[in-house]
Write a protein that holds these residues in place. Structure first.
Motif, PDB file in Angstrom:
ATOM      1  N   ASP A   4      58.461  47.643  77.252  1.00 25.53           N
ATOM      2  CA  ASP A   4      58.579  47.126  78.617  1.00 25.53           C
ATOM      3  C   ASP A   4      58.340  48.306  79.551  1.00 25.53           C
ATOM      4  N   SER A  55      59.683  42.051  81.884  1.00 22.82           N
ATOM      5  CA  SER A  55      60.759  42.370  80.941  1.00 22.82           C
ATOM      6  C   SER A  55      61.134  41.138  80.129  1.00 22.82           C
ATOM      7  N   SER A 101      62.537  49.890  76.612  1.00 24.01           N
ATOM      8  CA  SER A 101      62.180  49.924  78.028  1.00 24.01           C
ATOM      9  C   SER A 101      62.007  51.355  78.500  1.00 24.01           C
TER      10      SER A 101
END
Length: 397
Positions: free
Chosen positions: A131, A15, A36
């Motif tokens: 991510d 991340s 994400s």
């Protein structure tokens, strides 16, 4: 647009490196969205900004998004879930329990991929940095669109015709409602969307970057991920080894770690030969916030362009030989003993460890039979010869 997917074993810093790469992209003037699909959602923490289920501006040219998988789930799964709830209701299952039973494990994460597709096709961004979830979850997600495609083309049409023809009889006999057109339509719509996801994520502007730490167990998982991602047609262009102890210092404890990491770094260089291999030193403090992340990106990428594609890998190909034809499929780091083949009609089933891919053979090979196979120089090579007798429905190699 350029799309970069970051994945790796949990806790290796993927991340942070995804956020650092996005910051570098934005600083270079590209409209960049970093999002994400990992349920843990650490991007906003790394950037030190709030984040929502929609893109929110974190810095000039930089937006961040934590995909709301539950919202996506409700939007795409509603018709299917409604039918399953009606079945469980007839069976007398408690409504609260039924609600839980109709949520398939992992479905939310799968549907989060649809947001990646939507943002990639929106035309709003120059660069999309994703991510992803930890390696194992990512592999399962990226394998799903193709597996669902096989079901949709071979099983669902027959199932739909059977249910349509026998629905009155089955409903009276079983006392359970049969799925209607809206359920089948929802499944087909979901398949079409996931098929688009695969097209986007295997396109020429998309690549995967493996993040790892210099530990033998982590390297082993990254090696497997490289093999499996390539098996399913995804391009891995780089590996980033994070948290490398800098040389120097007389502390025996640190010296031991430096020596151990050096051995793993040598193995990583051999494992990922042909890919870009970058390293990131173990910093004195955790990189949090835009300035710290930009410094991290400069340290990792140096003078290279963080958005540049790595060396291209050959795709599946077929060549003619004196004895027939040879199909070659990239399969880096795979051992021959780990690979299994099965021929079913016009499909070749390739299994590596616990992962399996069904390849529809090119029309020129459909009539040929499998004469042999080997793993050589990072490729699976399957030899085909002209059939002397009618081909059987299944051959195993």
């Amino acid at each position: 647009m350029r799309i970069l997917l970051f994945t790796g074993k949990g806790g290796v810093g993927k991340s942070t490196l995804a956020a650092a790469t996005a910051c570098a992209s934005a600083a270079a003037g590209h409209r960049t969205l970093v999002l994400s699909t990992d349920a843990a959602h650490s991007l906003a923490d790394a950037l030190d900004v709030p984040a929502t289920g929609e893109p929110s501006e974190a810095a000039p040219n930089l937006w961040v998004q934590h995909v709301n998988a539950q919202e996506r789930f409700e939007r795409s799964w509603a018709d299917i879930q409604g039918y399953l709830l009606s079945v469980l209701d007839v069976a007398g299952v408690d409504p609260v329990a039924a609600e839980e039973l109709t949520v398939i494990p992992g479905a939310e994460e799968v549907l989060a991929l649809l947001e990646v597709r939507a943002q990639a096709q929106s035309g709003e961004w120059d660069v999309l940095v994703v991510d992803c979830a930890p390696t194992a979850e990512t592999l399962r997600l990226l394998a799903l669109p193709e597996a669902l495609g096989w079901y949709m083309t071979r099983v669902l049409p027959v199932e739909r015709r059977v249910v349509k023809a026998l629905k009155p009889v089955l409903t009276r006999a079983a006392g359970v409602p049969m799925p209607g057109d809206s359920v089948f339509d929802a499944i087909e719509r979901l398949h079409a969307e996931l098929d688009d996801v695969r097209a986007v994520l295997t396109g020429p502007e998309t690549s995967v970057r493996l993040v790892l730490t210099p530990e033998s167990v982590v390297l082993a998982e990254a090696r497997r991920a490289y093999t499996f991602l390539t098996l399913f047609g995804y391009t891995v262009d780089a590996a980033i080894v994070n948290r490398v102890f800098p040389d120097g210092g007389a502390d025996p404890w640190r010296t031991t770690w430096v020596e151990a990491q050096a051995r793993v770094l040598e193995d990583a260089a051999d494992s990922f030969a042909g890919l870009d291999l970058w390293t990131s030193v173990y910093r004195a403090s955790e990189p949090v916030g835009r300035e710290e992340l930009l410094d991290l990106a400069r340290q990792v990428y140096g003078d290279t362009d963080p958005l540049a594609s790595g060396p291209a890998h050959p795709a599946m190909s077929v060549r003619s030989t004196a004895g027939g034809r040879v199909l070659s499929l990239p399969l880096p780091l795979a051992a021959q003993d780990d690979v299994r083949l099965a021929r079913k009609g016009d499909e070749l089933v390739v299994s590596v460890a616990s992962y399996r891919r069904l390849l529809t053979l090119p029309s020129g090979l459909a009539r040929h039979r499998v004469a042999g196979a080997r793993v050589h120089d990072g490729q699976l090579q399957v030899r085909f010869t002209e059939p002397t007798t009618p081909t059987t429905s299944e051959e195993t190699t």
